[in-house]
Design an enzyme around this catalytic site. Sequence first.
Site, PDB file in Angstrom:
ATOM      1  N   SER A 146      91.348  26.418  15.198  1.00 27.59           N
ATOM      2  CA  SER A 146      91.869  25.319  14.393  1.00 27.59           C
ATOM      3  C   SER A 146      93.237  24.871  14.865  1.00 27.59           C
ATOM      4  O   SER A 146      94.131  25.686  15.070  1.00 27.59           O
ATOM      5  CB  SER A 146      91.961  25.747  12.926  1.00 27.59           C
ATOM      6  N   LYS A 147      93.405  23.540  15.007  1.00 25.51           N
ATOM      7  CA  LYS A 147      94.714  23.032  15.429  1.00 25.51           C
ATOM      8  C   LYS A 147      95.751  23.200  14.326  1.00 25.51           C
ATOM      9  O   LYS A 147      96.939  23.272  14.591  1.00 25.51           O
ATOM     10  CB  LYS A 147      94.621  21.574  15.884  1.00 25.51           C
ATOM     11  N   ARG A 148      95.288  23.307  13.085  1.00 23.48           N
ATOM     12  CA  ARG A 148      96.236  23.490  11.976  1.00 23.48           C
ATOM     13  C   ARG A 148      96.941  24.836  12.061  1.00 23.48           C
ATOM     14  O   ARG A 148      98.005  25.026  11.503  1.00 23.48           O
ATOM     15  CB  ARG A 148      95.517  23.363  10.631  1.00 23.48           C
TER      16      ARG A 148
END
Length: 478
Positions: free
Chosen positions: A249-251
């Site tokens: 996940s880029k988050r």
Amino acid sequence: MKKVRTRFAPSPTGFMHLGGLRTALYAYLYAKHNGGDFILRIEDTDQQRYVEGAVELIYSSLKESGLYYDEGPDVGGDCGPYVQSQRKEIYAKYAKKLIELGGAYYCFCSKERLESLTDENGNRKYDKHCLSLPKEEVERRLAAGEPYVIRQNIPTEGTSTYEDMIYGTITVDNSELEDNILIKSDGMPTYNFANVIDDHLMGITHVIRGTEYLSSTPKYNLMYDAFGWERPVYIHLPTIMKDATRKLSKRYGDANFDDFVKKGYLKEAIINYVALLGWAPKNNVEKMTVPEMVELFSLDGISKSPSIFDEVKLRWLNGEYIRELSDEDFYALAKPYLESSDINGLFDLEKAAKLLHGRTEVLGEIPEKINWLAKLEKYDPALFFNKKNKTDENFAREILPKIRKYIEEVPAFDNDTLYQYIGGKCAEEGIKAGAAFWIMRIAITGQAVTPGGATEMASLLGREETLKRLDFSIRMLG
């Protein structure tokens, strides 16, 4: 048969994440395999998450990956604008039409009223309060400039069903769906509304995206049906996992395309590896160019199961690409990393690159592979021990003065001349060449493992430095 049109519709919220890159790749491959068009659309309706420069990164990441789109904000096309924030009037027009068709309604509920709908578990679901407002009251409140949103009118009973090309029949109870907001109070659409309007108006025939949209797709289909539009074909892609329990996940700061390029992975290797995260070609080939992927791509090869991102596999694949490069091309790519290493200014970087070429998997690791060469420091004499060559530090003590003499006398200092000259001298004196080269390599590098053999390392160091290092080792052995 209608021409295939797919799209990649990222939000400009930062770097190109690997999950997004895979979606773009599969959409591109499916379109091109079927002789269709691949469209880029920027979904920037969430202005709070907008990151300056992210749109340009999307353009460059796609082009550097070899995914050239047929239509998009920077290349034009017949279905523009291709940026959602520039399509506000289009969404307003279709939102009003959907209200007339009974598929949506105005909602004037205050923040306080919405918060009052929260149950004891912290869950909140809108109760259709404004759906029953008389038309006259709605018009009066609109004329008075009262703030509002537009919500989708979801049936409270029955089920919604559709076919997905990967996961088969998907059925959702309408009672589980909520009357989500389609147009926000600032007049901007939400993803739920904009993606339906844009996909229809841009003629998208196949919607390719992640499995997180499997359960919300029925909401989109209700809008297609209300407008009387043909639904697109849906292709939902399996999740990419960081490990057995966590999504990539880029988050959470997981690596993106740009990170891997900066680490020293080749763009061709990254896109090749990303292709294998959920898809296996029928011939089980692993190393492919983008045109080869276009030729081989088929939905039959897409797995329903999540795929785990394995950097070890990416390293291996990157190494395969690096080994295929010519020495000249490898040097051009390796040069910035060599220039940042400790040997810059001391030795011939092109010679160093030649030695490292077959031993490098990731360009970014070049400095740590070569920094030790800048200076010879005291090392463990046990390194001279070699069972096969029957060498040890006593043998080194005996033979190093002879090797020093050969180095002084050798007529030229290139690898071939060094190898032939020292090998010839060893033969004359009855010394096993393999043993002499082992001792020489340890004496001038102080390392158990080096990117080249004794004469390759000496050629890189040069005659003067090689003699200095032999003297150091002779003194060290006493």
